[in-house]
Design an enzyme around this catalytic site. Structure first.
Site, mmCIF file in Angstrom:
data_model
loop_
_atom_site.group_PDB
_atom_site.id
_atom_site.type_symbol
_atom_site.label_atom_id
_atom_site.label_comp_id
_atom_site.label_asym_id
_atom_site.label_seq_id
_atom_site.Cartn_x
_atom_site.Cartn_y
_atom_site.Cartn_z
ATOM 1 N N HIS A 128 -8.556 10.061 52.823
ATOM 2 C CA HIS A 128 -8.124 8.662 52.865
ATOM 3 C C HIS A 128 -6.786 8.582 53.598
ATOM 4 O O HIS A 128 -6.359 9.548 54.242
ATOM 5 C CB HIS A 128 -8.054 8.073 51.451
ATOM 6 C CG HIS A 128 -7.288 8.921 50.492
ATOM 7 N ND1 HIS A 128 -5.938 8.805 50.345
ATOM 8 C CD2 HIS A 128 -7.689 9.921 49.663
ATOM 9 C CE1 HIS A 128 -5.533 9.688 49.436
ATOM 10 N NE2 HIS A 128 -6.567 10.388 49.017
ATOM 11 N N ALA A 129 -6.124 7.449 53.538
ATOM 12 C CA ALA A 129 -4.940 7.180 54.358
ATOM 13 C C ALA A 129 -3.806 8.194 54.187
ATOM 14 O O ALA A 129 -3.228 8.642 55.179
ATOM 15 C CB ALA A 129 -4.430 5.768 54.082
#
Length: 90
Positions: A15-16
């Site tokens: 994810h980010a």
């Protein structure tokens, strides 16, 4: 060129936050970094590129490293994935 495979063990996938850390890491080297999942390959230089891969927990990815400092860069990538609780497959 060095190719390393990893099984993503984190249930959230990539994810980010880990994507941003991965991009930051690659900027320390002259080599180019590509990320491959299935039949899709992207350059590891953009958060959007990484997130567009939709990498989920349990999936296998490959990181391709090419350049004059590829050996040291590959070791740094191994460390990155090990520290994130990912498992080195090959």
């Amino acid at each position: 060129m060095i190719s390393k495979e990893y099984i993503i063990m984190d249930s959230q996938g990539i994810h980010a936050r880990p994507a941003a850390s991965l991009i930051k890491l690659t900027k320390n080297y002259k080599s180019t970094f590509d990320l491959k999942k299935d039949d899709k390959t992207i350059r590891l230089n953009s958060m959007l590129n990484i997130l567009s891969m939709g990498i989920k927990g349990g999936e296998t990815i490959a990181v391709l490293i090419d350049g004059e400092d590829e050996v040291v860069a590959a070791e740094a990538i191994d460390t990155f994935f090990t520290e994130l609780g990912k498992m080195i497959k090959n």
